[in-house]
Design a protein around this motif. Sequence first.
Motif, mmCIF file in Angstrom:
data_model
loop_
_atom_site.group_PDB
_atom_site.id
_atom_site.type_symbol
_atom_site.label_atom_id
_atom_site.label_comp_id
_atom_site.label_asym_id
_atom_site.label_seq_id
_atom_site.Cartn_x
_atom_site.Cartn_y
_atom_site.Cartn_z
ATOM 1 N N VAL A 218 0.835 -1.200 0.000
ATOM 2 C CA VAL A 218 0.000 0.000 0.000
ATOM 3 C C VAL A 218 0.871 1.252 0.000
ATOM 4 O O VAL A 218 0.591 2.228 -0.714
ATOM 5 N N LEU A 219 1.936 1.223 0.787
ATOM 6 C CA LEU A 219 2.845 2.367 0.833
ATOM 7 C C LEU A 219 3.550 2.566 -0.504
ATOM 8 O O LEU A 219 3.666 3.693 -1.000
ATOM 9 N N LEU A 220 4.015 1.474 -1.098
ATOM 10 C CA LEU A 220 4.735 1.587 -2.367
ATOM 11 C C LEU A 220 3.801 1.953 -3.510
ATOM 12 O O LEU A 220 4.244 2.545 -4.508
ATOM 13 N N ALA A 221 2.515 1.616 -3.384
ATOM 14 C CA ALA A 221 1.556 1.988 -4.418
ATOM 15 C C ALA A 221 1.423 3.496 -4.539
ATOM 16 O O ALA A 221 0.999 4.012 -5.579
ATOM 17 N N ALA A 222 1.819 4.211 -3.481
ATOM 18 C CA ALA A 222 1.774 5.679 -3.534
ATOM 19 C C ALA A 222 2.740 6.236 -4.566
ATOM 20 O O ALA A 222 2.594 7.387 -4.998
ATOM 21 N N LEU A 223 3.724 5.432 -4.988
ATOM 22 C CA LEU A 223 4.667 5.878 -6.011
ATOM 23 C C LEU A 223 3.985 6.063 -7.364
ATOM 24 O O LEU A 223 4.574 6.656 -8.282
ATOM 25 N N ALA A 224 2.748 5.559 -7.481
ATOM 26 C CA ALA A 224 2.026 5.698 -8.747
ATOM 27 C C ALA A 224 1.795 7.164 -9.091
ATOM 28 O O ALA A 224 1.884 7.555 -10.261
ATOM 29 N N ALA A 225 1.520 7.978 -8.086
ATOM 30 C CA ALA A 225 1.224 9.396 -8.343
ATOM 31 C C ALA A 225 2.411 10.136 -8.955
ATOM 32 O O ALA A 225 2.283 10.728 -10.038
ATOM 33 N N PRO A 226 3.601 10.131 -8.312
ATOM 34 C CA PRO A 226 4.724 10.839 -8.937
ATOM 35 C C PRO A 226 5.134 10.232 -10.273
ATOM 36 O O PRO A 226 5.572 10.956 -11.172
ATOM 37 N N ALA A 227 4.994 8.908 -10.429
ATOM 38 C CA ALA A 227 5.380 8.270 -11.688
ATOM 39 C C ALA A 227 4.489 8.745 -12.835
ATOM 40 O O ALA A 227 4.976 9.085 -13.925
ATOM 41 N N GLY A 233 4.135 14.920 -17.466
ATOM 42 C CA GLY A 233 4.935 16.118 -17.710
ATOM 43 C C GLY A 233 5.854 15.954 -18.908
ATOM 44 O O GLY A 233 5.993 16.874 -19.723
ATOM 45 N N ARG A 234 6.482 14.789 -19.023
ATOM 46 C CA ARG A 234 7.367 14.511 -20.162
ATOM 47 C C ARG A 234 6.574 14.543 -21.470
ATOM 48 O O ARG A 234 7.046 15.069 -22.482
ATOM 49 N N ARG A 235 5.373 13.990 -21.431
ATOM 50 C CA ARG A 235 4.549 13.972 -22.645
ATOM 51 C C ARG A 235 4.183 15.383 -23.079
ATOM 52 O O ARG A 235 4.212 15.717 -24.267
ATOM 53 N N ARG A 236 3.870 16.235 -22.103
ATOM 54 C CA ARG A 236 3.496 17.610 -22.445
ATOM 55 C C ARG A 236 4.685 18.407 -22.970
ATOM 56 O O ARG A 236 4.553 19.220 -23.874
ATOM 57 N N VAL A 237 5.865 18.163 -22.382
ATOM 58 C CA VAL A 237 7.071 18.860 -22.852
ATOM 59 C C VAL A 237 7.365 18.476 -24.303
ATOM 60 O O VAL A 237 7.691 19.334 -25.140
#
Length: 242
Positions: A218-227, A233-237
């Motif tokens: 559950v804690l590691l699933a939080a990495l989904a947001a920044p990923a 962001g890369r796609r928009r750039v």
Amino acid sequence: MADRTALEDEDVDIGGKADRAVVRDALGVGVAVGLSGFAFGVTSAGSGLTLLQTCALSLLVFTGASQFALVGALAAGGGPFTAAAGALFLGVRNAFYGLRLSQLLALPRAVRPFAAQWVIDETAAVALAQPTRRAARLGFVVTGLTLYLLWNLTTLLGALGAEAIGDTDAWGLDAAGPAVFLALLAPMLKSGTERAVAGLAVLLGLGLLPVLPAGVPVLLAALAAPAVLWADGRRRVRGDAR
């Protein structure tokens, strides 16, 4: 003089209708979500927590997602520190609500510590939807009071009911908590980015569940947001570069 009196009466009538609309919406949110406390009471009792511990969570923590995360991790065999860490992580969002609401509501200093207990998704949503400070305060108070009272009452009833029927797994009530959590979460996923974050979090949580201790996925699933935000962001750039 007569015209002025008529205008004042009209302003009072308009203000009264606006207040009633805010109260109606706040009560609707408070009652609809407050009834979910029953599922939490059942889930908490089924995870092994006592009646006192279950009721204390609703009285003192009072943020549904964090409460469900805590008892869900405990039910899965996770340790108390891991379960508490996951619940705390989910509860951090309320601090950001508080920053915005403190400016909007502008409550007296003596009241703020008590109002902080009611800073959750639902009260923030109702308050931020109002056009004036008066309406925001009214919506915040009515939503918070209704939800707090009803959530704690239904938590108690759910825990008592779970103790009365015994094994909640035999009745299939162990699925009540996750089902309610998903029902509360689904309407919030409006944009493609939000749905992508939720989908990746599910994949991480389920994929890591067999190989890591309970509560850690559950804690590691939080990495989904920044990923997802990084990828977006890369796609928009790249799109701007073209």
